[in-house]
Write a protein that holds these residues in place. Sequence first.
Motif, PDB file in Angstrom:
ATOM      1  N   ILE A  66       0.847  -1.205   0.000  1.00 55.96           N
ATOM      2  CA  ILE A  66       0.000   0.000   0.000  1.00 55.96           C
ATOM      3  C   ILE A  66       0.878   1.250   0.000  1.00 55.96           C
ATOM      4  CG2 ILE A  66      -1.713   1.304   1.311  1.00 55.96           C
ATOM      5  CD1 ILE A  66      -2.882  -1.355   2.202  1.00 55.96           C
ATOM      6  N   ARG A  67       1.948   1.214   0.794  1.00 52.55           N
ATOM      7  CA  ARG A  67       2.877   2.346   0.805  1.00 52.55           C
ATOM      8  C   ARG A  67       3.421   2.612  -0.595  1.00 52.55           C
ATOM      9  NH1 ARG A  67       7.074   1.763   5.857  1.00 52.55           N
ATOM     10  NH2 ARG A  67       5.646   2.390   7.505  1.00 52.55           N
ATOM     11  N   THR A  68       3.818   1.542  -1.271  1.00 52.59           N
ATOM     12  CA  THR A  68       4.398   1.706  -2.599  1.00 52.59           C
ATOM     13  C   THR A  68       3.385   2.285  -3.576  1.00 52.59           C
ATOM     14  OG1 THR A  68       5.760  -0.194  -2.108  1.00 52.59           O
ATOM     15  CG2 THR A  68       5.648   0.475  -4.406  1.00 52.59           C
TER      16      THR A  68
ATOM     17  N   ALA B  99      -1.757  11.582   4.955  1.00 50.14           N
ATOM     18  CA  ALA B  99      -1.889  11.081   6.330  1.00 50.14           C
ATOM     19  C   ALA B  99      -2.177   9.590   6.376  1.00 50.14           C
ATOM     20  CB  ALA B  99      -2.981  11.854   7.084  1.00 50.14           C
ATOM     21  N   ILE B 100      -1.511   8.821   5.539  1.00 53.71           N
ATOM     22  CA  ILE B 100      -1.779   7.388   5.516  1.00 53.71           C
ATOM     23  C   ILE B 100      -0.630   6.599   6.157  1.00 53.71           C
ATOM     24  CG2 ILE B 100      -0.786   6.961   3.215  1.00 53.71           C
ATOM     25  CD1 ILE B 100      -3.127   5.030   2.737  1.00 53.71           C
TER      26      ILE B 100
ATOM     27  N   GLY C 201       3.671   0.599   9.451  1.00 51.13           N
ATOM     28  CA  GLY C 201       2.598   0.201   8.546  1.00 51.13           C
ATOM     29  C   GLY C 201       1.881   1.379   7.929  1.00 51.13           C
ATOM     30  N   VAL C 202       0.600   1.162   7.633  1.00 55.55           N
ATOM     31  CA  VAL C 202      -0.208   2.260   7.106  1.00 55.55           C
ATOM     32  C   VAL C 202      -1.496   2.358   7.931  1.00 55.55           C
ATOM     33  CG1 VAL C 202       0.619   2.233   4.740  1.00 55.55           C
ATOM     34  CG2 VAL C 202      -1.232   0.715   5.390  1.00 55.55           C
ATOM     35  N   ARG C 203      -2.220   3.435   7.778  1.00 53.44           N
ATOM     36  CA  ARG C 203      -3.413   3.659   8.593  1.00 53.44           C
ATOM     37  C   ARG C 203      -4.694   3.188   7.932  1.00 53.44           C
ATOM     38  NH1 ARG C 203      -4.080   9.266   9.566  1.00 53.44           N
ATOM     39  NH2 ARG C 203      -5.686   8.676  11.032  1.00 53.44           N
ATOM     40  N   ARG C 204      -4.684   3.040   6.603  1.00 57.02           N
ATOM     41  CA  ARG C 204      -5.916   2.650   5.927  1.00 57.02           C
ATOM     42  C   ARG C 204      -5.657   1.502   4.983  1.00 57.02           C
ATOM     43  NH1 ARG C 204      -9.462   7.323   6.405  1.00 57.02           N
ATOM     44  NH2 ARG C 204      -8.138   8.845   7.390  1.00 57.02           N
ATOM     45  N   ASP C 205      -6.594   0.566   4.983  1.00 59.80           N
ATOM     46  CA  ASP C 205      -6.484  -0.575   4.079  1.00 59.80           C
ATOM     47  C   ASP C 205      -7.133  -0.218   2.745  1.00 59.80           C
ATOM     48  OD1 ASP C 205      -5.869  -3.021   3.155  1.00 59.80           O
ATOM     49  OD2 ASP C 205      -6.952  -4.154   4.691  1.00 59.80           O
TER      50      ASP C 205
ATOM     51  N   LYS D 258      -2.142  -8.232   7.756  1.00 62.62           N
ATOM     52  CA  LYS D 258      -2.218  -7.022   8.582  1.00 62.62           C
ATOM     53  C   LYS D 258      -1.713  -5.815   7.806  1.00 62.62           C
ATOM     54  CE  LYS D 258       0.339  -7.764  12.235  1.00 62.62           C
ATOM     55  NZ  LYS D 258       0.905  -7.414  13.539  1.00 62.62           N
ATOM     56  N   ILE D 259      -2.134  -4.623   8.231  1.00 64.09           N
ATOM     57  CA  ILE D 259      -1.597  -3.435   7.580  1.00 64.09           C
ATOM     58  C   ILE D 259      -0.730  -2.613   8.516  1.00 64.09           C
ATOM     59  CG2 ILE D 259      -3.396  -3.211   5.829  1.00 64.09           C
ATOM     60  CD1 ILE D 259      -4.484  -0.901   7.732  1.00 64.09           C
ATOM     61  N   ALA D 260      -0.603  -3.039   9.761  1.00 64.62           N
ATOM     62  CA  ALA D 260       0.250  -2.262  10.658  1.00 64.62           C
ATOM     63  C   ALA D 260       0.867  -3.170  11.703  1.00 64.62           C
ATOM     64  CB  ALA D 260      -0.545  -1.153  11.329  1.00 64.62           C
ATOM     65  N   HIS D 261       2.045  -2.786  12.128  1.00 65.45           N
ATOM     66  CA  HIS D 261       2.752  -3.507  13.174  1.00 65.45           C
ATOM     67  C   HIS D 261       1.983  -3.400  14.491  1.00 65.45           C
ATOM     68  CE1 HIS D 261       5.955  -4.317  16.054  1.00 65.45           C
ATOM     69  NE2 HIS D 261       5.756  -3.135  16.549  1.00 65.45           N
ATOM     70  N   GLU D 262       1.427  -2.249  14.742  1.00 61.83           N
ATOM     71  CA  GLU D 262       0.690  -2.016  15.995  1.00 61.83           C
ATOM     72  C   GLU D 262      -0.419  -1.009  15.708  1.00 61.83           C
ATOM     73  OE1 GLU D 262       0.828  -3.099  19.410  1.00 61.83           O
ATOM     74  OE2 GLU D 262      -1.005  -1.898  19.196  1.00 61.83           O
ATOM     75  N   ASP D 263      -1.657  -1.359  16.050  1.00 61.98           N
ATOM     76  CA  ASP D 263      -2.776  -0.476  15.732  1.00 61.98           C
ATOM     77  C   ASP D 263      -2.888   0.716  16.669  1.00 61.98           C
ATOM     78  OD1 ASP D 263      -3.480  -2.105  13.682  1.00 61.98           O
ATOM     79  OD2 ASP D 263      -4.835  -3.340  14.882  1.00 61.98           O
ATOM     80  N   LYS D 264      -2.558   0.484  17.933  1.00 67.56           N
ATOM     81  CA  LYS D 264      -2.805   1.540  18.922  1.00 67.56           C
ATOM     82  C   LYS D 264      -1.604   2.469  19.023  1.00 67.56           C
ATOM     83  CE  LYS D 264      -5.966  -1.121  21.777  1.00 67.56           C
ATOM     84  NZ  LYS D 264      -5.696  -2.464  21.208  1.00 67.56           N
TER      85      LYS D 264
END
Lengths: 141, 175, 419
Positions: free
Chosen positions: C106-108, C161-162, C167-171, C297-303
């Motif tokens: 997603i980042r790419t 702001a993604i 990771g990223v904030r939005r799938d 998953k899209i992030a290492h840690e959600d919180k």
Amino acid sequence: MKSRDFSRSLWVFHLNTGSCNGCDIEILAALTPRYDVERFGMKLVGSPRHADVLLVTGPVTRDMEDKLKRVYAQTPDPKVVMVVGNCGNTGDVFYESYNLAGPADRLIPVDVYVPGCPPRPEAVIYGVVKAWKLLEEGKRR
Amino acid sequence: MNANDVRDSFKRRFAGRIMAARTEIIKHKLKQVRHASRVWITVDSGELKNAVRHLCKITEHPHFIVISGYEKGKYLELTYHFSLNYASVMEEVVLSIKVRVSKENPVLPTITDLIPGALISEREMQEMLGVRIKGIPDSRRIFLHPGFPQGVYPWRRDETGPARLVRNLHKGGGR
Amino acid sequence: MRKAGDIIGQESRDTYSICVGPVHPALKEPVRLNLRVRGERIEHVDFELSQVHRGIEWMGTRRNPIQILYLSERICGICNICHTFAFCRAVESIAGIEVPPRARYIRTIVAELERIHSHILWAGVAAHELGFDSAMHYAFRAREKVLDVIENLTGNRIMKAIMMIGGVRRDMDKGQARLVMEAADFYSRCSRKLEKIFLGDPVIKSRTRDTGILTRHDCLALCSVGPTARASGVRKDVRQDEPYGAYPDVGVKAMTPDEITGETRGDVYDRIAVRLREIKQSADIIGRCVKDMPEGKIAHEDKANVLLGELRGVQGEGIGRHEAPRGEVFHYVKLVGEEAPYSWKVRAPTYNNLLSWIPMMLGAQIADIPVIAASIDPCMSCTNRAVVTGPGRRQVLGQDMLHDLSVKRTRELRRGLRP
């Protein structure tokens, strides 16, 4: 106010006082085909002496403080000053720094504030319409 | 020349005068495992010029990236970042040469005679950290405007830092 | 030691100084050019960069890494992904955080969408400087589509702001994937059309061929980056040299002009060619990423607070790099186990490319300044105002006038080209 037609075209001078370019490209987007405010005769001009509206972006760096004041003085009356973007309005993320003199309304009188980081072209156009109304109604400086 | 070769070459050339040297390989676990190579070397400030000269010898046209720097107690630490073996598929190595100068006499030699592209960064270090670059071809300020107070160095943390110039824009008030 | 005043002091009867600038937006790229000219020829180039210094690196040492994400996004509004991307990579390398594969893809995709938008924006500005406003409006209309896709993916047109550390904030869902694919197809076609407009036009060609040459030797000595370096034949591209994100799977190859026009001259024309072909390259990368997108998953840690707690205990220094539309972005971060980083250094691509203006502009004409200045894509709009001073005369050259000079030269050339 009743006026449905634009009795005169606004010419805008855009001054960047240290903005990140975000607002500047949205202003450009407002002028180009999709939003196309140029169809109302609004356009960016190259000198403040030709402008009705002074459009300011950016949090005003120390270096630009004097230039902002000078450009304001060079814009002929009646004029409207519009600040586009959060950092010009309040400082936003750049709230604390050793090299900022802003926000813009600390240095020059501001008539229209357009918030957003960056504001959408629609918001910029809405701001311009407000500026135009101020000019038409004679509530200008 | 891979990361370990670069490190060893510096160790051989500067035997005893290198304070620390390490390599770091960052693995990317995707379908094809790739990695990023980093070499960190700390040299005595007197050896900086020789280190860059050595770098120019072991590789043709090292790419100068930037100088980063900060204040640490009585010292200023500057890190010169270079990239080697660029323009080749995944063989690039990022080399960081760290030097330390005292705050009383923060003088470093210029490297612009070896790598002209370092000029902007050297000028930045002069104004931001108050390091004097000996032999710099152009010692004017670059990012701070001429009216910025003399003797204030924004990246310093002591009394020469920018504390007295800091304004909070949210608490600014009217004109 | 030279001072700013010396340039004016060096004037003789037949040379005079021109200042171009100073209003020019960007991180540290605002610039005021001081040129000394003899007749129409530029003999000396110098610049000042103090107008838009906001002290962002200093602000960063007073905020926590997640706050810095939003600060670094506002370093530059045009390439806002690249700074957050590089900052995230630097922090991840210190903390040893592994980014999930789906987040890398997603980042790419977002980074490549940004490249498309930036290159088309640049093509529009370049066309404007040459006096081809119809091409500029065509480019800007084409650019709106990528902004729509970005808005659909991230919620914003400009500030995405993604990015998040780890990771990223939005799938991305299936519908969005389809939209992105459509956009990639559209830009493949669009890039062909832009190439036809720009590279096939005899007037643009005669205006930009052999103008503002940066030789391979100068390019290496001055450490230029990005399309500016590639147009001079230096195959430097972080996506190729040190692949990250999803680039290892895609396999990017640095674009040089000899693959497009068959030769490398390092002039403005080559820089146009490289950028336009990179639009196509980006569209291809996006297409492959959407097709091969892994699940997970899209992030290492959600919180965010847990992540901050994790970062608070981390010490060390790290480097993050990303190939932005204008060249390599480099971030150096030093964490010492406190809330805020101890040191943060940002190197934007124009920082290195500015020096390459000097060899490009020496010997060129005043009317070529806007074209050459725009050719390195310095987060443009620097040619706002120019003051011409000389012994006994002072004349203000506005942006209009400089632009008119440029347009006039194009017209003259066009007349000359007519059979």
